[in-house]
Design a protein around this motif. Structure first.
Motif, PDB file in Angstrom:
ATOM      1  N   GLN A  48     -62.312 -27.565  22.368  1.00 14.88           N
ATOM      2  CA  GLN A  48     -61.278 -28.129  23.514  1.00 14.88           C
ATOM      3  C   GLN A  48     -61.643 -29.520  23.608  1.00 14.88           C
ATOM      4  N   SER A 135     -56.607 -28.466  21.655  1.00 13.06           N
ATOM      5  CA  SER A 135     -57.426 -27.721  20.826  1.00 13.06           C
ATOM      6  C   SER A 135     -57.489 -28.435  19.574  1.00 13.06           C
ATOM      7  N   SER A 240     -57.419 -20.747  23.799  1.00 17.34           N
ATOM      8  CA  SER A 240     -57.444 -22.125  22.807  1.00 17.34           C
ATOM      9  C   SER A 240     -56.906 -21.494  21.634  1.00 17.34           C
TER      10      SER A 240
END
Length: 343
Positions: A48, A135, A240
């Motif tokens: 992230q 991401s 994510s």
């Protein structure tokens, strides 16, 4: 010293070590990275790129550093981004929104309200905001950073196992030599080995105030969310997008993760509550290790320890710096601090 002596030899070739090397080379220093080539923390997290939005009410200094440093990654992360260019911050209860809005406004984080969308048969969240988080494909990002360091004048990473030794008489730290792959000589050593840092320090007889923690996260193959998504109240689930699946994360309970069965059940429960879990998709539990300062007063965005003037609890060393970024988003901030100490 001879002309072939480096200004700094950086122990670690992950995102932090490479960023330090590139920053140092751009400022005219002769540097090189040495490492074992293992993925380490750089390639074993949720991937992230944080804007700081998630941490704004609880860790404002970390949030501010993420917000300040995020743009320094953009050229590298745009080609390796996975999913949408903005993330989603979702709230079960509208009562929790005001706390985050005030923190975002104070720091300057740009967040725009989005239409809450229901998941399957579940009701939509009470509120939703688009935030500048996304991401990335971490192995591809690492490859790009290797190329950036090379362009800056950093030689290829010297691949080898590293053992540090500290001479008690001189307080000098060196890398144990193993001909024919001896490490080059350097004026300073920079330890940027992530979770391996305490082990390397301990083997050299260097006291420190770092700790490591195991962290658990999950990966669900075959199910992919369109954008990085956080629920910012309740259990704080994070989703994510990943290549071929979704990475799933939950914060630790009281700073610690439990046994594998317990953590797997926690993740499954959180996914079911959001309608994300599909019965035909397996959820794999994965483990990583993070290294962090033990003191709650330490700066969570970056820790650089200069052992030429060691803080309390550290053994002095005449030529050693220790570097730990709080998040990889703040790695360039950590690199600046290291190079400032070198020049």
């Amino acid at each position: 010293m001879s002309d072939d002596t480096l200004d700094a030899l950086i122990v670690g070739s992950g995102l932090c070590g490479l960023a330090i090397a590139a920053t140092a080379a751009r400022r005219g220093l002769r540097v090189r990275c040495v490492g074992d080539g293992q993925a380490g923390a750089s390639l074993a997290n949720l991937g992230q790129l944080h804007s700081g939005a998630v941490y704004a009410p609880v860790l404002p200094s970390l949030s501010e550093a993420c917000w300040r440093e995020r743009s320094r990654w953009y050229d590298l992360t745009r080609p390796v981004r996975i999913g949408a260019a903005t993330g989603l911050a979702l709230f079960h209860s509208a009562d929790a929104v005001d706390r985050y809005l005030k923190a975002w406004n104070r720091i300057g984080i740009t967040a725009s309200e989005a239409a809450p969308v229901a998941s399957g048969s579940l009701p939509p969240p009470a509120a939703a905001f688009r935030i500048p988080d996304y991401s990335v494909n971490l192995p591809a990002l690492h490859t790009s950073l290797v190329a950036l360091a090379h362009t800056a004048g950093v030689p290829p990473v010297l691949r080898r196992e590293v053992t540090l030794r500290r001479d008690p008489a001189s307080c000098l730290v060196s890398i144990a030599q193993n001909a024919p792959r001896a490490a080059p000589r350097a004026r300073m050593l920079v330890l940027a080995a992530g979770a391996g840092t305490p082990r390397l320090l301990a083997r050299a007889g260097i006291r420190h105030t770092l700790r490591t923690r195991r962290i658990a996260w999950g990966r669900q193959a075959g199910t992919r969310v369109p954008s990085l998504t956080y629920w910012l109240d309740g259990d704080l689930l994070a989703l994510s997008p990943d290549l071929g699946g979704t990475r799933v994360g939950l914060p630790a309970v009281d700073g610690q993760y439990g046994p594998a069965e317990e953590e797997h059940a926690r993740l499954q429960t959180a996914l079911h509550l959001r309608g994300v879990q599909r019965p035909d998709r397996d959820l794999s539990l994965l483990w990583g290790t993070v290294c962090e300062p033990a003191s709650p007063q330490a700066d969570p965005s970056s820790l650089v320890v200069d052992l030429r003037k060691p803080p309390t609890g550290w053994t002095p060393a005449a030529n050693l710096l220790v570097a730990l970024p709080g998040k990889w988003t703040t790695t360039w901030h950590c690199a600046d601090q290291v190079v400032d100490a070198l020049v």
